[in-house]
Design a protein around this motif. Structure first.
Motif, PDB file in Angstrom:
ATOM      1  N   ILE A 118      12.013   3.360   6.952  1.00 58.92           N
ATOM      2  CA  ILE A 118      11.713   2.487   6.092  1.00 58.92           C
ATOM      3  C   ILE A 118      12.649   1.491   6.018  1.00 58.92           C
ATOM      4  N   ALA A 119      12.719   0.041   6.380  1.00 58.89           N
ATOM      5  CA  ALA A 119      14.050  -0.786   6.347  1.00 58.89           C
ATOM      6  C   ALA A 119      13.824  -1.443   4.905  1.00 58.89           C
ATOM      7  N   ASP A 120      15.309  -1.930   4.640  1.00 63.06           N
ATOM      8  CA  ASP A 120      15.261  -3.018   3.766  1.00 63.06           C
ATOM      9  C   ASP A 120      14.504  -2.317   2.531  1.00 63.06           C
ATOM     10  N   ALA A 121      15.192  -1.171   2.328  1.00 63.17           N
ATOM     11  CA  ALA A 121      14.427  -0.425   1.166  1.00 63.17           C
ATOM     12  C   ALA A 121      15.101  -0.376   0.050  1.00 63.17           C
ATOM     13  N   GLU A 122      14.347  -0.009  -1.313  1.00 66.94           N
ATOM     14  CA  GLU A 122      14.844   0.365  -2.560  1.00 66.94           C
ATOM     15  C   GLU A 122      14.094   1.477  -3.071  1.00 66.94           C
ATOM     16  N   SER A 147       9.727  17.205  11.269  1.00 67.98           N
ATOM     17  CA  SER A 147       9.085  16.199  12.191  1.00 67.98           C
ATOM     18  C   SER A 147       8.736  15.119  11.321  1.00 67.98           C
ATOM     19  N   ASP A 148       8.195  15.431   9.933  1.00 67.51           N
ATOM     20  CA  ASP A 148       7.697  14.343   8.969  1.00 67.51           C
ATOM     21  C   ASP A 148       8.723  13.732   8.164  1.00 67.51           C
ATOM     22  N   ILE A 149       9.887  13.453   8.576  1.00 66.21           N
ATOM     23  CA  ILE A 149      10.803  12.863   7.734  1.00 66.21           C
ATOM     24  C   ILE A 149      11.000  11.432   8.126  1.00 66.21           C
ATOM     25  N   LEU A 150      11.314  10.546   7.188  1.00 65.74           N
ATOM     26  CA  LEU A 150      11.559   9.114   7.341  1.00 65.74           C
ATOM     27  C   LEU A 150      13.001   8.765   7.105  1.00 65.74           C
ATOM     28  N   PRO A 201       0.827  -1.255   0.098  1.00 69.58           N
ATOM     29  CA  PRO A 201       0.023  -0.159  -0.175  1.00 69.58           C
ATOM     30  C   PRO A 201       1.175   1.471   0.042  1.00 69.58           C
ATOM     31  N   GLN A 202       0.454   2.111  -0.662  1.00 68.53           N
ATOM     32  CA  GLN A 202       1.104   3.648  -0.608  1.00 68.53           C
ATOM     33  C   GLN A 202       0.818   4.550   0.458  1.00 68.53           C
ATOM     34  N   VAL A 203       1.693   4.971   1.250  1.00 71.89           N
ATOM     35  CA  VAL A 203       1.639   5.890   2.247  1.00 71.89           C
ATOM     36  C   VAL A 203       2.249   7.406   1.858  1.00 71.89           C
ATOM     37  N   ARG A 204       1.540   8.353   2.330  1.00 74.78           N
ATOM     38  CA  ARG A 204       1.867   9.482   2.356  1.00 74.78           C
ATOM     39  C   ARG A 204       2.755   9.963   3.527  1.00 74.78           C
ATOM     40  N   ILE A 205       3.823  10.596   3.589  1.00 73.24           N
ATOM     41  CA  ILE A 205       4.487  10.902   4.727  1.00 73.24           C
ATOM     42  C   ILE A 205       3.575  11.821   5.802  1.00 73.24           C
ATOM     43  N   GLY A 206       2.947  12.507   5.206  1.00 69.57           N
ATOM     44  CA  GLY A 206       2.013  13.394   6.157  1.00 69.57           C
ATOM     45  C   GLY A 206       1.062  12.588   6.965  1.00 69.57           C
ATOM     46  N   ASP A 207       0.624  11.340   6.286  1.00 64.69           N
ATOM     47  CA  ASP A 207      -0.604  10.687   6.876  1.00 64.69           C
ATOM     48  C   ASP A 207       0.183   9.501   8.057  1.00 64.69           C
ATOM     49  N   LEU A 233      26.329   6.444   1.028  1.00 69.59           N
ATOM     50  CA  LEU A 233      24.903   6.262   0.913  1.00 69.59           C
ATOM     51  C   LEU A 233      24.204   4.877   1.210  1.00 69.59           C
ATOM     52  N   HIS A 234      24.203   4.372   2.349  1.00 75.00           N
ATOM     53  CA  HIS A 234      23.501   3.251   2.769  1.00 75.00           C
ATOM     54  C   HIS A 234      22.242   3.576   3.568  1.00 75.00           C
ATOM     55  N   PHE A 235      22.144   4.784   3.548  1.00 71.85           N
ATOM     56  CA  PHE A 235      20.829   5.407   4.173  1.00 71.85           C
ATOM     57  C   PHE A 235      20.511   6.750   3.726  1.00 71.85           C
ATOM     58  N   PHE A 236      19.500   7.105   3.500  1.00 70.11           N
ATOM     59  CA  PHE A 236      19.188   8.806   3.468  1.00 70.11           C
ATOM     60  C   PHE A 236      18.017   9.087   4.156  1.00 70.11           C
ATOM     61  N   VAL A 237      17.697  10.343   3.952  1.00 67.87           N
ATOM     62  CA  VAL A 237      16.537  10.962   4.902  1.00 67.87           C
ATOM     63  C   VAL A 237      15.283  11.497   3.613  1.00 67.87           C
ATOM     64  N   LEU A 238      14.157  10.905   3.786  1.00 71.66           N
ATOM     65  CA  LEU A 238      12.847  11.090   2.876  1.00 71.66           C
ATOM     66  C   LEU A 238      12.462  12.333   3.355  1.00 71.66           C
TER      67      LEU A 238
END
Lengths: 170, 461
Positions: free
Chosen positions: A147-151, A103-106, A35-41, A79-84
């Motif tokens: 978001i773990a194990d991400a692509e 606040s709403d960063i992933l 499912p798609q999620v919006r960061i704001g949600d 770059l093994h992680f970044f902030v979305l």
């Protein structure tokens, strides 16, 4: 030669993405169903001082999700992680005056290294949603949602078109 | 005289060594041939080695530079400085490249330290040096990176006269030294700050960057020594005493009187307070502040806050490094193309050379065939001969490139203090491997040409 290879992957990734139908990214079958999620949600009120996870977020905790967003300026060169972030903060000087930032960063923990893309590119991130405070072992930073194990893939953007038409690629 | 490899094996006994695909053992023939053309073989192997080494060296060196600079910046998450060049700020704060940075308000780091989302915020003040080691004024938090990098010996500074030294600074703990103005003093012409002497009390953990060659002292010391308000009222009180001691002995005083002044100033300095609590009205400017945020969100919000202010700029070192890497990456790709072209040229030249020598050896090969060697045997012998040279050259090149990268890294580290760990990775092995594979295929060309030679016609010539 090897840089060319890296570029090739970037191009190949993009090409595969363009070939696959609609907004579904290439590759995994799970991506098609996530499912798609919006960061704001993710939060009941992203502007609140005390952030509380929404029902949507809690329901999806530990499950595969898809999130659209933009890569925030890199915290580490490796770059093994970044902030979305929900907005292209590096290129939109007016976007980050919003109280909800940052606040709403992933935090996106990549499954494997991927080429850096432009900060103005919309990304579609696939991975497992993880909620709750955790300390990143490498940087020592605390994060609330990950978001773990991400692509990730560069999201398809609409090409400019004349007024009144539906732009291609949208 | 007939070549050694043509002497018949003693009858009744099979030729020694492995039997190659039932064709007979080609090794004695190959070895004999390589021995015979020793000089040429060595030249060919070296040519290939140098071509491969160029590619391997550039590739390994670029990765070393990337990894070394990334590792060196690891302890620095967010740097705050005056608006200007981000690159210069990062180079100055992280890699201690001296440059005249404009100052920012010293109150910023005390405010940051009160923020619960900040693990520590430490000022960085440059200016003085001792024996070529840069003296950096800061707070005790930076010496241990907020208790994450314990000192390897001693303790952090507790007085304005104490210093913590970097891992590579050759000063014994307990030694006392006098700082001089500027980064590089002219020998014999040092402008010393005689009223302040430091004693080394601790040694920092190795950071793999130029901080290993820095001397950390309280920021108060740097301010005070330059006649600036030092964050505490006590410094003001003995300011005159210190200034007087710092001047050259006046005409009206004896050397003994001057020495007494210096001693009095040094004694007074030992009792001065350092660190929090600060008198915020007496804080002087600082060129940069290193901030360790506690959370990802704090890192971004602090960057944002200090970017929006008109008098400051905030930057993650990674932002600058990634720009730098893309630049280095471009240069690397250019060099990679040059190195590939070189390798192609070298292999082409070698094949030409082999073809030329084959023409000369046409007769001996025909004799070999007449003695009963099969066509396949001749093919394998020539092919292995060429392949062996290419493979040896590539292996040698891998080693040569690795050694070259290590030597360049050593020189670089010696000059800058930034450690560049060189190791061969998959890209280098792929590079050398692909040269070998291409070489093995191309080696078939001369082999096939000899394979097709008619025996009787050649023998008759």
């Amino acid at each position: 030669m090897l840089l060319a290879r890296r570029r090739f992957f970037a191009v190949a990734g993009g090409a595969a993405f363009a070939l696959s139908a609609g907004s579904v990214p290439f590759g995994s079958a799970r991506a098609a169903t996530a499912p798609q999620v919006r960061i704001g949600d993710l939060y009941i009120d992203p502007n609140a001082e005390d952030l509380e996870f929404s029902k949507v977020a809690n329901d999806l905790n530990g499950k595969p999700v898809q999130v659209y967003g933009f890569m925030a300026p890199p915290l580490k060169p490796d770059l093994h992680f970044f902030v979305l972030a929900s907005m292209p903060l590096n290129t939109c000087p007016f976007c980050d005056t919003a109280a909800s930032w940052p606040s709403d960063i992933l935090v996106v923990q990549l499954r494997h290294r991927q080429p850096v893309v432009g900060f103005d590119q919309a990304l579609l991130v696939n991975g497992r949603l993880e909620l709750g405070e955790a300390i990143d072992p490498d940087t020592g930073f605390v994060s609330r949602a990950r978001i773990a194990d991400a692509e990730y893939d560069v999201a398809k953007v609409a090409k400019p078109c004349a007024f009144g038409q539906t732009c291609p690629g949208a | 005289m007939s070549p050694r490899w043509l002497s018949p094996a003693p009858s009744g006994r099979p030729a020694p060594g492995p039997d190659f695909l039932g064709l007979g053992n080609p090794l004695p023939v190959i070895l004999a041939d390589l021995r015979q053309t020793r000089a040429g073989v060595i030249a060919v192997v070296l040519l290939i080695a140098v071509a491969v080494a160029l590619g391997v060296g550039v590739s390994a060196q670029e990765r070393a530079l990337r990894e070394g600079s990334a590792k060196g910046a690891n302890a620095f998450d967010l740097i705050i400085g005056a608006p200007g060049s981000e690159t210069q700020l990062v180079l100055s704060a992280v890699y201690l490249q001296a440059s005249a940075l404009p100052l920012i308000d010293g109150k910023i780091f005390t405010t940051l330290n009160e923020n619960k989302n900040v693990k520590f915020a430490a000022p960085i003040g440059f200016g003085d040096s001792f024996n070529g080691y840069q003296i950096v004024g800061t707070t005790a938090a930076l010496a241990t990176l907020g208790d994450t990098a314990p000192l390897t010996a001693g303790r952090t500074f507790a007085h304005v006269t104490e210093a913590v030294i970097g891992a590579d600074v050759q000063i014994p703990l307990g030694a006392t030294f006098t700082p001089v103005h500027g980064q590089r003093a002219v020998i014999g012409q040092e402008v010393e700050h005689t009223h302040l002497q430091y004693t080394a009390v601790g040694r920092m953990l190795r950071m793999g960057n130029p901080w290993d060659r820095a001397i950390l002292v309280p920021i108060e010391a740097v301010w005070w020594v330059h006649g600036l308000p030092a964050g505490h009222a006590q410094y003001q009180d003995i300011f005159d005493l210190a200034t007087h001691a710092d001047e050259a002995p006046g005409a009206d005083e004896t050397p003994e009187q001057h020495a007494a002044e210096v001693a009095a100033a040094t004694k007074a300095a030992a009792n001065l307070p350092i660190g929090a609590p600060w008198d915020t009205n007496l804080l002087s400017g600082v060129p940069a502040i290193v901030v360790k945020p506690a959370t990802f969100a704090a890192a971004y919000s602090l960057r944002q806050t200090y970017r929006q202010r008109t008098d400051t700029m905030a930057v993650f070192p990674a932002e600058v490094l990634i720009q730098l890497y893309s630049l280095i990456g471009d240069v690397r790709s250019l060099l990679a193309v040059i190195s590939v072209v070189t390798q192609v040229l070298v292999i082409g030249a070698i094949l030409l050379a082999v073809l030329a020598t084959l023409a000369l050896r046409r007769k001996t090969i025909a004799v070999l065939r007449a003695l009963g060697a099969s066509q396949a045997y001749v093919f394998v012998t020539v092919w292995l001969n060429v392949s062996l040279m290419i493979a040896t050259g590539a292996m040698l090149g891998l080693g040569l490139g690795w050694i070259a990268a290590i030597v360049i890294s050593r020189v670089f580290t010696d000059r800058t203090g930034l450690a560049l760990p060189v190791h061969l990775g998959a890209p280098e092995f792929i590079l050398a491997g692909s040269i070998v594979v291409i070489g093995l295929f191309l080696a078939a060309v001369p082999s096939l040409l000899t394979y097709r030679q008619p025996v009787s016609a050649t023998l008759r010539q």
